[in-house]
Motif scaffolding. Structure first.
Motif, PDB file in Angstrom:
ATOM      1  N   PHE A 138      34.973  48.870  55.317  1.00 49.13           N
ATOM      2  CA  PHE A 138      35.411  49.675  54.384  1.00 49.13           C
ATOM      3  C   PHE A 138      36.861  49.392  53.914  1.00 49.13           C
ATOM      4  N   THR A 139      37.356  50.010  52.813  1.00 53.01           N
ATOM      5  CA  THR A 139      38.583  49.846  52.409  1.00 53.01           C
ATOM      6  C   THR A 139      39.483  51.000  52.771  1.00 53.01           C
ATOM      7  N   ALA A 140      40.677  50.934  53.461  1.00 53.81           N
ATOM      8  CA  ALA A 140      41.583  51.921  54.073  1.00 53.81           C
ATOM      9  C   ALA A 140      42.870  51.045  54.233  1.00 53.81           C
ATOM     10  N   ASP A 141      43.892  52.069  54.255  1.00 61.46           N
ATOM     11  CA  ASP A 141      45.281  51.738  54.820  1.00 61.46           C
ATOM     12  C   ASP A 141      45.554  52.089  56.056  1.00 61.46           C
ATOM     13  N   ILE A 142      45.777  51.335  56.851  1.00 61.28           N
ATOM     14  CA  ILE A 142      46.127  51.727  58.350  1.00 61.28           C
ATOM     15  C   ILE A 142      46.868  52.666  58.686  1.00 61.28           C
ATOM     16  N   ARG A 143      47.952  53.110  57.689  1.00 65.13           N
ATOM     17  CA  ARG A 143      48.736  54.165  57.836  1.00 65.13           C
ATOM     18  C   ARG A 143      48.104  55.564  57.748  1.00 65.13           C
ATOM     19  N   CYS A 299      41.782  42.821  57.672  1.00 67.03           N
ATOM     20  CA  CYS A 299      40.749  41.770  57.662  1.00 67.03           C
ATOM     21  C   CYS A 299      40.969  40.705  56.864  1.00 67.03           C
ATOM     22  N   GLY A 300      41.817  40.827  55.551  1.00 70.39           N
ATOM     23  CA  GLY A 300      41.960  39.880  54.498  1.00 70.39           C
ATOM     24  C   GLY A 300      40.564  39.220  54.089  1.00 70.39           C
ATOM     25  N   GLY A 301      40.788  37.915  54.112  1.00 71.99           N
ATOM     26  CA  GLY A 301      39.477  37.172  53.569  1.00 71.99           C
ATOM     27  C   GLY A 301      38.226  36.993  54.663  1.00 71.99           C
ATOM     28  N   ASP A 322      43.239  46.014  50.696  1.00 71.64           N
ATOM     29  CA  ASP A 322      42.933  45.617  49.408  1.00 71.64           C
ATOM     30  C   ASP A 322      41.465  45.739  49.188  1.00 71.64           C
ATOM     31  N   ALA A 323      41.257  46.549  48.182  1.00 74.03           N
ATOM     32  CA  ALA A 323      39.767  46.567  48.001  1.00 74.03           C
ATOM     33  C   ALA A 323      38.902  45.123  47.820  1.00 74.03           C
ATOM     34  N   ASP A 324      39.787  44.029  47.209  1.00 75.84           N
ATOM     35  CA  ASP A 324      39.342  42.796  46.825  1.00 75.84           C
ATOM     36  C   ASP A 324      38.862  42.060  48.002  1.00 75.84           C
ATOM     37  N   ALA A 325      39.913  42.304  48.953  1.00 76.17           N
ATOM     38  CA  ALA A 325      39.673  41.467  50.253  1.00 76.17           C
ATOM     39  C   ALA A 325      38.406  42.127  51.024  1.00 76.17           C
ATOM     40  N   VAL A 326      38.292  43.498  51.040  1.00 78.85           N
ATOM     41  CA  VAL A 326      36.969  43.722  51.640  1.00 78.85           C
ATOM     42  C   VAL A 326      35.849  43.403  50.890  1.00 78.85           C
ATOM     43  N   LYS A 327      35.853  43.114  49.413  1.00 74.74           N
ATOM     44  CA  LYS A 327      34.602  42.651  49.093  1.00 74.74           C
ATOM     45  C   LYS A 327      34.581  41.283  49.166  1.00 74.74           C
ATOM     46  N   THR A 328      35.771  40.429  49.266  1.00 74.63           N
ATOM     47  CA  THR A 328      35.381  38.937  49.376  1.00 74.63           C
ATOM     48  C   THR A 328      34.684  38.737  50.891  1.00 74.63           C
ATOM     49  N   THR A 329      35.205  39.619  51.852  1.00 73.75           N
ATOM     50  CA  THR A 329      34.752  39.678  53.288  1.00 73.75           C
ATOM     51  C   THR A 329      33.244  39.828  53.302  1.00 73.75           C
ATOM     52  N   LEU A 330      32.920  41.010  52.330  1.00 74.90           N
ATOM     53  CA  LEU A 330      31.479  41.025  52.530  1.00 74.90           C
ATOM     54  C   LEU A 330      30.727  39.935  51.713  1.00 74.90           C
TER      55      LEU A 330
END
Ligand SMILES: C[S@@+](CC[C@H](N)C(=O)[O-])C[C@H]1O[C@@H](n2cnc3c(N)ncnc32)[C@H](O)[C@@H]1O
Length: 341
Positions: A138-143, A299-301, A322-330
């Motif tokens: 999922f997309t989320a900010d660790i903070r 998780c980045g890429g 970063d939602a794009d990083a999550v998309k890339t990973t998926l």
């Protein structure tokens, strides 16, 4: 790429060539096929009509399905279609090939199809049965504290946060907070970190009293030795700061890992700061075991996700701000393993 010598062909040969392309890729427009073969769109239109009139089977195109002809890479580089052979056209249409071409800036569908095959073969070598249900992303900010992840549900966190001083000062405390909550008793937090701000990193990660410092594992990258001007150091070492929640009772660990060479820079294919999958796999092999849940909250890429999947038998929880990083990973997971679609 080889261009068809269309001018030297007889009328009948030209017609056959056009008809063959129409049968392989009826979803391409007359103009696209014309450009591909160096003929006029009118000729293609005429032959398409003849084929349809003669009720030659032109494969039904599901308009709801993914339309590869609208892939952004193909729209940006229409010249890819020029002079494509039938086999190359089939390769271009194959699932995930255009994505990989885009990632690598390649114009060769058959090269990317072969590469995809090799990548999948390599990735699946050791991967044992993990299903889509075993991967949560999922997309989320660790903070935010990551409330999506349950308390005491993760065995190993491997995270590679940004190394700059501001990030170390502002994010590492949140990594510690999350780790203190989501790790099981005896679980491990592994934080990859540059040498420049190690003092602050150790202090911030130690701010959560549920965690205790265990060790600093040297991750050595002998072929990648940036010069840190401000400290007058050329460095080949990254630090993996190892904290545990309670007492660690896993295997004995040798504290030296050498990153495999990356001569063509492929570690950076999926993320500007991408790490080596083989390197992370080595780390996870030492510190996790089958059945463990592995988490990478930045998780980045997706190198950690792929490493855990390749290792096999591990479940995965991963996110990134970063939602794009999550998309890339998926996308990467789907390309390699066919799940997490
Ligand atoms: C060094 S990169 C990770 C690269 C990754 N290990 C790989 O091999 O592709 C750091 C990642 O942390 C993410 N990040 C930065 N701030 C974050 C935050 N507050 N919450 C979650 N992720 C964050 C960035 O978007 C970036 O993808």
């Amino acid at each position: 790429m080889r261009k068809q010598p269309i001018k030297q062909l007889t009328q009948a040969e030209k017609r056959k060539l056009i008809a063959d392309r129409l049968l392989v890729a009826p979803e391409l427009s007359d103009r696209q096929i014309a450009r591909m073969l160096g003929v006029s769109p009118t000729t293609v239109g005429k032959i398409r009509k003849e084929l349809t009139d003669k009720t030659v089977q032109i494969r039904h195109v599901d308009t709801q399905a993914y339309d590869w002809t609208k892939h952004p890479y193909l729209l940006a580089h229409p010249e890819i279609l020029e002079g494509l052979s039938e086999r190359s056209l089939r390769a271009l249409k194959a699932p995930d090939v255009l994505d990989l071409m885009q990632q690598r800036g390649s114009k060769s569908p058959r090269y990317c199809q072969r590469l995809l095959y090799q990548m999948r073969k390599q990735a699946n070598k050791n991967a044992s049965a993990v299903t889509e249900d075993d991967i949560i992303m999922f997309t989320a900010d660790i903070r935010t504290g990551l409330p999506q992840i349950k308390d005491a549900s993760v065995d190993v966190i491997f995270v590679d946060p940004p190394y700059d001083v501001k990030s170390v000062e502002t994010l590492y405390r949140h990594i510690a907070d999350v780790a203190g909550r989501i790790l099981v008793e005896g679980g491990s937090l592994l934080v990859m970190c540059g040498g420049a701000n190690l003092d602050i990193a150790i202090q911030e990660l130690g701010s959560d009293k549920r965690l205790r410092y265990n060790w600093d594992i040297a991750y050595v990258c002998p072929r990648n030795t940036p010069l840190i001007h401000s400290r007058k150091v050329t460095t080949a070492v990254k630090h993996i700061l190892w904290f545990t929640k309670g007492a660690y009772d896993g295997n004995i660990v040798y504290d030296y890992i050498e990153a495999p060479p990356d001569p063509d820079g492929s570690d950076k294919t999926y993320h500007h700061w991408g790490q080596s999958v083989a390197g992370i796999k080595e780390i996870l092999r030492k510190i996790s075991k089958e059945g463990d849940v592995i988490c990478d909250p930045m998780c980045g890429g997706g190198s950690t996700v792929v490493a855990a999947l390749e290792l096999g038998g591990r479940k995965i929880v991963a996110c990134d701000v970063d939602a794009d990083a999550v998309k890339t990973t998926l996308r990467r997971v789907r390309q390699l393993f066919g799940y997490a679609r």
